[in-house]
Design a protein around this motif. Structure first.
Motif, mmCIF file in Angstrom:
data_model
loop_
_atom_site.group_PDB
_atom_site.id
_atom_site.type_symbol
_atom_site.label_atom_id
_atom_site.label_comp_id
_atom_site.label_asym_id
_atom_site.label_seq_id
_atom_site.Cartn_x
_atom_site.Cartn_y
_atom_site.Cartn_z
ATOM 1 N N LEU A 3 29.652 67.352 -5.556
ATOM 2 C CA LEU A 3 29.822 66.779 -4.226
ATOM 3 C C LEU A 3 31.278 66.777 -3.812
ATOM 4 C CD1 LEU A 3 27.239 63.882 -4.235
ATOM 5 C CD2 LEU A 3 27.156 66.083 -3.072
ATOM 6 N N THR A 4 32.154 66.510 -4.784
ATOM 7 C CA THR A 4 33.584 66.535 -4.470
ATOM 8 C C THR A 4 33.971 67.915 -3.965
ATOM 9 O OG1 THR A 4 33.859 65.076 -6.361
ATOM 10 C CG2 THR A 4 35.857 65.978 -5.385
ATOM 11 N N ARG A 7 32.448 68.505 -0.491
ATOM 12 C CA ARG A 7 33.167 67.747 0.535
ATOM 13 C C ARG A 7 34.519 68.383 0.786
ATOM 14 N NH1 ARG A 7 34.791 62.716 -1.711
ATOM 15 N NH2 ARG A 7 36.682 63.933 -1.977
ATOM 16 N N LEU A 10 34.303 71.573 2.740
ATOM 17 C CA LEU A 10 33.988 71.363 4.156
ATOM 18 C C LEU A 10 35.206 70.809 4.890
ATOM 19 C CD1 LEU A 10 30.386 69.892 3.904
ATOM 20 C CD2 LEU A 10 31.048 72.120 4.806
ATOM 21 N N GLN A 11 35.962 69.971 4.179
ATOM 22 C CA GLN A 11 37.125 69.363 4.829
ATOM 23 C C GLN A 11 38.268 70.364 4.970
ATOM 24 O OE1 GLN A 11 37.940 65.929 2.472
ATOM 25 N NE2 GLN A 11 36.602 64.605 3.680
ATOM 26 N N ARG A 14 38.076 71.998 8.695
ATOM 27 C CA ARG A 14 37.425 70.988 9.539
ATOM 28 C C ARG A 14 36.875 71.568 10.817
ATOM 29 N NH1 ARG A 14 41.322 66.447 8.180
ATOM 30 N NH2 ARG A 14 40.410 65.963 6.186
ATOM 31 N N THR A 17 33.911 73.756 10.255
ATOM 32 C CA THR A 17 32.747 72.935 9.927
ATOM 33 C C THR A 17 32.191 72.285 11.191
ATOM 34 O OG1 THR A 17 33.723 72.469 7.777
ATOM 35 C CG2 THR A 17 31.929 71.037 8.488
ATOM 36 N N GLN A 306 26.276 74.505 -5.249
ATOM 37 C CA GLN A 306 27.436 74.044 -4.485
ATOM 38 C C GLN A 306 27.502 74.724 -3.125
ATOM 39 O OE1 GLN A 306 31.121 74.806 -6.558
ATOM 40 N NE2 GLN A 306 32.160 74.782 -4.591
ATOM 41 N N GLU A 310 26.656 72.967 0.640
ATOM 42 C CA GLU A 310 27.528 73.057 1.803
ATOM 43 C C GLU A 310 26.713 73.389 3.050
ATOM 44 O OE1 GLU A 310 31.147 75.737 2.207
ATOM 45 O OE2 GLU A 310 31.214 75.035 0.129
ATOM 46 N N VAL A 313 24.469 70.445 4.022
ATOM 47 C CA VAL A 313 25.210 69.376 4.705
ATOM 48 C C VAL A 313 25.404 69.745 6.178
ATOM 49 C CG1 VAL A 313 27.448 68.231 4.902
ATOM 50 C CG2 VAL A 313 26.365 68.485 2.674
#
Ligand SMILES: Nc1ncnc2c1ncn2[C@@H]1O[C@H](COP(=O)(O)OP(=O)(O)O)[C@@H](O)[C@H]1O
Ligand SMILES: [Mg+2]
Lengths: 394, 231
Positions: A3-4, A7, A10-11, A14, A17, A306, A310, A313
């Motif tokens: 998850l890290t 995340r 995705l960050q 930005r 995304t 993973q 993505e 999400v």
């Protein structure tokens, strides 16, 4: 850890995304609207027809309910004949007409229906009481607004008004006992309902005509066979069961549904391409990272998961956005379309059915995963050494 | 540390790259044994097959011929999935480029192989901190790769390679992108690692790094030309 990484990835982009989420949101909204549109009219039509539990409607031979001014004559005899079928447990005769009403504060012309208050299925009383005597009526809220009448007022009701001759056929004093919501009328109708006999008297009807008779059947009765029985035995009327009416609606709406299906598929495909593109780009720009992860022993499955996560999400966020967007759009369009003249206000073009909505959003999410699966798997199964070498050169 | 069975044993390794008409014979039969606790430098001109050899030794590539056994386990018998697991638990890799995950902090980069091996969150946090302290970066746990210098990034990569206490640490030009001063620090770190018991195989053309090793293997044109124990 997974998850890290998701995340973080995705960050890292930005804007990208956000744009992807918006893109998926728009296509989800379109898909949702199309699914809602495809089933909405039919479903709301069905619930409207079934609202009061009448399964068969009898109209003058060869017409649809209130399609013409034609009426069924000698309804009394006809209803006596129908009583022979034990499957029929209730009969609700309805006569349509027009009246002119003078109240203390103003006057207005109104659509009038004559009914049998005991079995009527045309309106629901909202305030006050239902009709209990021949000299009582209920009216729509819009009628009260137009005439300034209030519950308890005695109104002068005129029928058969002739504009040229300034004459009326008959006149009655009726007491306004309640306000009602009329199920089958367009939005904000100026309408009144009164006992059948009262309306007949007002319009100067000869005999005992009605425009429509609605039949409620015994539990377990088969509507189609009752319909067949009536068609054979009672020649002056055309019986239409709710199912048959829906079949007609289905036929008339089939182009509509095809269109919705095609547009829905297009938006699904757009969502699919969007996610495929995104995942492909994401995998391509991380080939080196992916190769290193595999070199140090991260399982292919973890890497695929993973990359897919993505996508999921983005799909989920987009779908949520799409849900809001789609419902807002549908609400807005419904507002425009339901003021369509001649359509009952209760007809919704876009009907939100949670099951359909979740099916379509699930479809979208599934497509997202599918679209992501191949590039993710391919990225995760490239030869490690060669990829590292190429990345080092690049 | 027992010297009886070699940690690494490669026999007659060959690796051809099929390039149409004229395939490249990158390795032409290399045999090599590395005992536990050894520190081997592999040197030779560019293109002689050093990286190719290291990739085969580390089971991230398959040889055209020959065998590799690590801790007595013949790796060519393993499926892809088993190899991946094997690398995770028994082999540490350090590349010329630092190849950290840019999105993760130094600590998270070190945690990655620990998480993959199934260690609990609290345990791996502690272990990552311990490893980063070991390589001199105890104060940089929450820094991202972009906030670290080249030498620091390479130290994080080393800490990550050591995470699951591998039998063997394989390094491909670990000082290749570092300046002389940082390179010297790296050499000192490798010596300390080896002194603490890590078995090292380092591919390099950095003479200072090669000089620090216990044993130097010279390669040319896909083959070993000399194998000298210096210490
Ligand atoms: N994927 C590949 N495809 C074709 N040739 C390759 C590939 N990898 C390496 N080679 C060739 O194999 C030889 C050895 O390469 P390499 O092991 O990288 O040498 P070194 O690390 O000693 O510089 C070189 O001639 C190189 O061009
Ligand atoms: Mg090389």
């Amino acid at each position: 850890m997974l998850l890290t990484l998701v995340r973080a990835s995705l960050q890292r982009h930005r804007l990208r995304t956000a744009l992807a989420v918006i893109g998926v949101g728009v296509s989800a909204a379109l898909l949702l609207d199309m699914v809602m549109l495809a089933s909405g009219m039919r479903e709301s039509f069905r619930s409207l027809l079934e609202a009061r539990g009448f399964e068969i409607r009898l109209t003058p031979k060869g017409t649809l309910p209130f399609d013409t001014d034609a009426s069924i004559d000698s309804a009394g005899a006809l209803m006596a004949q129908l009583r022979a079928d034990s499957d029929i447990v209730a009969m609700s005769p309805v006569l349509g007409g027009q009246v002119h009403v003078r109240a203390a504060a103003g006057s207005a012309t109104a659509v009038a229906i004559g009914i049998d208050p005991a079995v009527q299925g045309d309106y629901e009383v909202r305030t006050g009481r239902d009709i209990a005597a021949p000299d009582q009526l209920v009216a729509s809220a819009e009628f009260l607004r137009a005439t300034g009448a209030r519950l308890g007022d005695t109104l002068r009701v005129e029928g058969g008004y002739d504009a040229q001759m300034r004459t009326v056929t008959a006149e009655r004093r009726l007491v306004l006992v309640g306000t009602a919501h009329f199920l089958y009328m367009p939005a904000n109708p100026r309408a009144v309902a009164m006992p059948l006999a009262t309306l007949r008297a007002l319009t100067g009807a000869r005999g005992d005509p009605v425009s429509l008779i609605m039949l409620r059947l015994r539990k377990g009765a088969i509507a189609d066979s009752v319909q067949a029985w009536i068609a054979a035995r009672v020649p002056p009327v055309t019986p239409i069961s709710t199912a048959a009416a829906l079949r007609q609606v289905d036929q008339r709406l089939s182009y509509f549904r095809q269109l919705a299906f095609i547009l829905g598929s297009v938006s699904l495909a757009v969502g699919l391409l969007l996610v495929t593109t995104l995942v492909t780009v994401s995998v391509n720009e991380r080939l080196g990272e992916i190769a290193v992860m595999r070199a140090i022993g991260v399982a292919t499955g973890s890497i695929v998961a993973q990359v897919l996560a993505e996508g999921v999400v983005i799909m989920s966020a987009g779908s949520l956005l799409g849900l809001g967007l789609g419902l807002a759009t549908a609400h807005y369009l419904n507002g425009i379309l339901s003021s369509f003249p001649g359509l009952p206000a209760a007809i919704d073009f876009f009907l939100f059915q949670p099951r359909d909505a979740w099916v379509s959003l699930g479809l979208l999410a599934g497509c997202g995963v599918l679209a992501g699966a191949y590039p993710a798997w391919r990225g995760a199964s490239m030869p490690i050494a060669v990829t590292l070498r190429e990345e080092a050169v690049a | 540390m027992s010297d009886s069975a070699p940690v690494l044993s490669a026999r007659d390794l060959r690796r051809d790259y099929p390039m149409g008409e004229s395939p490249v014979h990158a390795l032409r039969g290399v045999s090599l044994e590395v005992a536990a606790g050894d520190y081997v430098a592999i040197v030779g001109p560019s293109g002689c097959g050093k990286s190719t050899l290291l990739n085969l030794l580390g089971a991230i590539d398959r040889p055209t011929g020959g065998t590799v056994a690590i801790r007595g386990e013949p790796v060519e018998r393993l499926s892809d999935r088993e190899r991946t697991r094997f690398r995770l638990l028994h082999i540490g890799f350090v590349f010329q480029r630092f190849y950290l995950m840019p999105a993760l902090t130094a600590g998270e980069n070190v945690e990655l192989p620990l998480a993959e091996a199934g260690m609990s969150r609290a345990e791996r946090k502690a272990r990552a901190r311990e490893l980063l302290t070991y390589v001199g970066l105890g104060a940089r746990v929450t820094h991202r790769p972009t906030q670290l210098s080249g030498g620091e990034q390479q130290r994080v990569a080393i800490a990550r390679a050591l995470a699951n206490r591998p039998a063997l640490l394989l390094c491909d030009e670990p000082t290749g992108e570092l300046d002389a001063h940082t390179g010297a620090e790296m050499i000192a770190l490798f010596e300390r690692l080896n002194a603490d018991g890590t078995t090292l195989v380092v591919v390099t053309h950095d003479e200072d790094l090669a000089a620090a090793a216990k044993r130097v293997v010279h390669m040319r044109d896909g083959g070993v030309v000399s194998d000298t124990r210096v210490r």
